[in-house]
Design a protein around this motif. Structure first.
Motif, PDB file in Angstrom:
ATOM      1  N   PHE A  67      13.439  -8.066   8.419  1.00  0.00           N
ATOM      2  CA  PHE A  67      11.968  -7.886   8.669  1.00  0.00           C
ATOM      3  C   PHE A  67      10.945  -7.790   7.543  1.00  0.00           C
ATOM      4  O   PHE A  67       9.503  -8.418   7.714  1.00  0.00           O
ATOM      5  CB  PHE A  67      11.871  -6.437   9.737  1.00  0.00           C
ATOM      6  N   PHE A  68      11.243  -6.884   6.688  1.00  0.00           N
ATOM      7  CA  PHE A  68      10.293  -6.581   5.614  1.00  0.00           C
ATOM      8  C   PHE A  68      10.058  -7.923   4.752  1.00  0.00           C
ATOM      9  O   PHE A  68       8.853  -8.187   4.507  1.00  0.00           O
ATOM     10  CB  PHE A  68      10.873  -5.613   4.640  1.00  0.00           C
ATOM     11  N   TRP A  69      11.176  -8.765   4.420  1.00  0.00           N
ATOM     12  CA  TRP A  69      10.886  -9.919   3.954  1.00  0.00           C
ATOM     13  C   TRP A  69       9.972 -11.028   4.433  1.00  0.00           C
ATOM     14  O   TRP A  69       9.128 -11.684   4.188  1.00  0.00           O
ATOM     15  CB  TRP A  69      12.326 -10.584   3.653  1.00  0.00           C
ATOM     16  N   GLU A  70      10.263 -10.977   5.968  1.00  0.00           N
ATOM     17  CA  GLU A  70       9.453 -11.911   6.903  1.00  0.00           C
ATOM     18  C   GLU A  70       8.038 -11.345   6.767  1.00  0.00           C
ATOM     19  O   GLU A  70       7.189 -12.362   6.957  1.00  0.00           O
ATOM     20  CB  GLU A  70       9.925 -11.826   8.318  1.00  0.00           C
ATOM     21  N   TRP A  71       7.482 -10.050   6.749  1.00  0.00           N
ATOM     22  CA  TRP A  71       6.242  -9.591   6.979  1.00  0.00           C
ATOM     23  C   TRP A  71       5.846  -9.695   5.528  1.00  0.00           C
ATOM     24  O   TRP A  71       4.506 -10.444   5.738  1.00  0.00           O
ATOM     25  CB  TRP A  71       6.732  -8.137   6.866  1.00  0.00           C
ATOM     26  N   ILE A  72       6.289  -9.934   4.359  1.00  0.00           N
ATOM     27  CA  ILE A  72       5.651 -10.221   3.196  1.00  0.00           C
ATOM     28  C   ILE A  72       5.630 -11.966   3.113  1.00  0.00           C
ATOM     29  O   ILE A  72       4.415 -12.200   2.675  1.00  0.00           O
ATOM     30  CB  ILE A  72       6.544  -9.891   2.110  1.00  0.00           C
ATOM     31  N   ARG A  73       6.625 -12.597   3.734  1.00  0.00           N
ATOM     32  CA  ARG A  73       6.344 -14.148   3.664  1.00  0.00           C
ATOM     33  C   ARG A  73       5.108 -14.400   4.751  1.00  0.00           C
ATOM     34  O   ARG A  73       4.527 -15.370   4.307  1.00  0.00           O
ATOM     35  CB  ARG A  73       7.481 -14.758   4.124  1.00  0.00           C
ATOM     36  N   GLU A  74       4.778 -13.713   5.708  1.00  0.00           N
ATOM     37  CA  GLU A  74       3.692 -14.036   6.689  1.00  0.00           C
ATOM     38  C   GLU A  74       2.294 -13.555   6.226  1.00  0.00           C
ATOM     39  O   GLU A  74       1.366 -13.611   6.808  1.00  0.00           O
ATOM     40  CB  GLU A  74       3.853 -13.709   8.153  1.00  0.00           C
ATOM     41  N   HIS A  75       2.260 -12.945   4.987  1.00  0.00           N
ATOM     42  CA  HIS A  75       1.101 -12.242   4.378  1.00  0.00           C
ATOM     43  C   HIS A  75      -0.043 -13.358   4.363  1.00  0.00           C
ATOM     44  O   HIS A  75      -1.159 -13.154   5.016  1.00  0.00           O
ATOM     45  CB  HIS A  75       1.159 -11.486   3.452  1.00  0.00           C
ATOM     46  N   ARG A  76       0.144 -14.388   3.917  1.00  0.00           N
ATOM     47  CA  ARG A  76      -0.898 -15.525   3.760  1.00  0.00           C
ATOM     48  C   ARG A  76      -1.156 -15.990   5.148  1.00  0.00           C
ATOM     49  O   ARG A  76      -2.305 -16.206   5.388  1.00  0.00           O
ATOM     50  CB  ARG A  76      -0.065 -16.585   3.092  1.00  0.00           C
ATOM     51  N   ILE A  77      -0.524 -16.223   6.098  1.00  0.00           N
ATOM     52  CA  ILE A  77      -0.750 -16.639   7.538  1.00  0.00           C
ATOM     53  C   ILE A  77      -1.715 -15.446   8.227  1.00  0.00           C
ATOM     54  O   ILE A  77      -2.524 -15.997   8.780  1.00  0.00           O
ATOM     55  CB  ILE A  77       0.744 -16.837   8.244  1.00  0.00           C
ATOM     56  N   ARG A  78      -1.396 -14.264   7.939  1.00  0.00           N
ATOM     57  CA  ARG A  78      -2.151 -13.167   8.549  1.00  0.00           C
ATOM     58  C   ARG A  78      -3.612 -13.103   7.798  1.00  0.00           C
ATOM     59  O   ARG A  78      -4.502 -13.005   8.378  1.00  0.00           O
ATOM     60  CB  ARG A  78      -1.322 -11.889   8.530  1.00  0.00           C
ATOM     61  N   ALA A  79      -3.462 -13.158   6.567  1.00  0.00           N
ATOM     62  CA  ALA A  79      -4.911 -13.487   5.943  1.00  0.00           C
ATOM     63  C   ALA A  79      -5.829 -14.419   6.291  1.00  0.00           C
ATOM     64  O   ALA A  79      -6.969 -14.292   6.716  1.00  0.00           O
ATOM     65  CB  ALA A  79      -4.728 -13.405   4.598  1.00  0.00           C
ATOM     66  N   ASP A  80      -4.928 -15.741   6.562  1.00  0.00           N
ATOM     67  CA  ASP A  80      -5.725 -16.657   6.868  1.00  0.00           C
ATOM     68  C   ASP A  80      -6.393 -16.545   8.384  1.00  0.00           C
ATOM     69  O   ASP A  80      -7.417 -17.007   8.604  1.00  0.00           O
ATOM     70  CB  ASP A  80      -4.917 -18.122   6.965  1.00  0.00           C
ATOM     71  N   ALA A  81      -5.598 -16.018   9.253  1.00  0.00           N
ATOM     72  CA  ALA A  81      -5.988 -15.807  10.748  1.00  0.00           C
ATOM     73  C   ALA A  81      -7.186 -14.671  10.506  1.00  0.00           C
ATOM     74  O   ALA A  81      -8.299 -14.883  11.445  1.00  0.00           O
ATOM     75  CB  ALA A  81      -4.840 -15.365  11.805  1.00  0.00           C
ATOM     76  N   ARG A  82      -7.080 -13.696   9.905  1.00  0.00           N
ATOM     77  CA  ARG A  82      -8.233 -12.688   9.781  1.00  0.00           C
ATOM     78  C   ARG A  82      -9.546 -13.566   9.277  1.00  0.00           C
ATOM     79  O   ARG A  82     -10.843 -13.274   9.665  1.00  0.00           O
ATOM     80  CB  ARG A  82      -7.976 -11.597   8.781  1.00  0.00           C
ATOM     81  N   ARG A  83      -9.560 -14.471   8.336  1.00  0.00           N
ATOM     82  CA  ARG A  83     -10.545 -14.924   7.674  1.00  0.00           C
ATOM     83  C   ARG A  83     -11.176 -15.854   8.890  1.00  0.00           C
ATOM     84  O   ARG A  83     -12.350 -16.119   8.950  1.00  0.00           O
ATOM     85  CB  ARG A  83     -10.105 -15.979   6.706  1.00  0.00           C
ATOM     86  N   LYS A  84     -10.411 -16.615   9.383  1.00  0.00           N
ATOM     87  CA  LYS A  84     -10.918 -17.392  10.547  1.00  0.00           C
ATOM     88  C   LYS A  84     -11.501 -16.771  11.851  1.00  0.00           C
ATOM     89  O   LYS A  84     -12.465 -17.133  12.399  1.00  0.00           O
ATOM     90  CB  LYS A  84      -9.647 -18.607  11.107  1.00  0.00           C
ATOM     91  N   ALA A  85     -11.011 -15.741  11.991  1.00  0.00           N
ATOM     92  CA  ALA A  85     -11.439 -14.705  13.025  1.00  0.00           C
ATOM     93  C   ALA A  85     -12.865 -14.402  12.651  1.00  0.00           C
ATOM     94  O   ALA A  85     -13.827 -14.200  13.645  1.00  0.00           O
ATOM     95  CB  ALA A  85     -10.491 -13.788  13.415  1.00  0.00           C
ATOM     96  N   ARG A  86     -13.152 -13.916  11.301  1.00  0.00           N
ATOM     97  CA  ARG A  86     -14.316 -13.621  10.815  1.00  0.00           C
ATOM     98  C   ARG A  86     -15.261 -14.585  11.057  1.00  0.00           C
ATOM     99  O   ARG A  86     -16.428 -14.398  11.445  1.00  0.00           O
ATOM    100  CB  ARG A  86     -14.264 -13.058   9.430  1.00  0.00           C
ATOM    101  N   GLU A  87     -14.827 -15.686  10.674  1.00  0.00           N
ATOM    102  CA  GLU A  87     -15.627 -17.045  10.705  1.00  0.00           C
ATOM    103  C   GLU A  87     -16.061 -17.663  12.139  1.00  0.00           C
ATOM    104  O   GLU A  87     -17.294 -17.859  12.179  1.00  0.00           O
ATOM    105  CB  GLU A  87     -14.730 -18.339  10.002  1.00  0.00           C
TER     106      GLU A  87
END
Length: 119
Positions: A67-87
């Motif tokens: 779970f921890f490894w997957e959470w780290i791996r998906e960090h880029r995806i979550r950051a991109d989703a936050r950026r797009k939500a702000r946009e």
């Protein structure tokens, strides 16, 4: 229907865990270091546990690491989703401002048109 399937699944998992526990009741000794190293250092960190506890702890540790490894791996995806939500929110505010400006301009033109007709 889904609740029944879910309950049946968890009942089977529970039954399997009980069977594993009953089949692996013997105590085993877990050592943190090999015997030559522990003899050299004079420290022997070891613990005796039932085998089923060791198995369940191993499975639990594996799940947590995964779970921890997957959470780290998906960090880029979550950051991109936050950026797009702000946009999207910025664009939504711009559209509302433009609609408001267009509505005000439309109402101003109507008043001017009425004044020109009467005048």
């Amino acid at each position: 229907m889904m609740k029944t399937i879910r309950y049946a699944f968890w009942a089977i998992v529970g039954l399997i865990l009980i069977l594993i526990g009953l089949a692996n009741r013997d105590f085993v000794t877990l050592r943190a270091m090999p015997e030559p190293v522990s003899d050299l250092l004079g420290v022997s960190p070891d613990i005796s546990l039932p085998m089923f506890v060791v198995i369940l702890l191993g499975v639990g540790a594996g799940l947590l690491i995964g779970f921890f490894w997957e959470w780290i791996r998906e960090h880029r995806i979550r950051a991109d989703a936050r950026r797009k939500a702000r946009e999207v929110e910025t664009l939504r505010r711009e559209v509302e401002q433009l609609r408001g400006a267009a509505a005000r301009a439309q109402s101003d033109d109507d008043v001017l048109a009425l004044l020109e007709k009467t005048g």
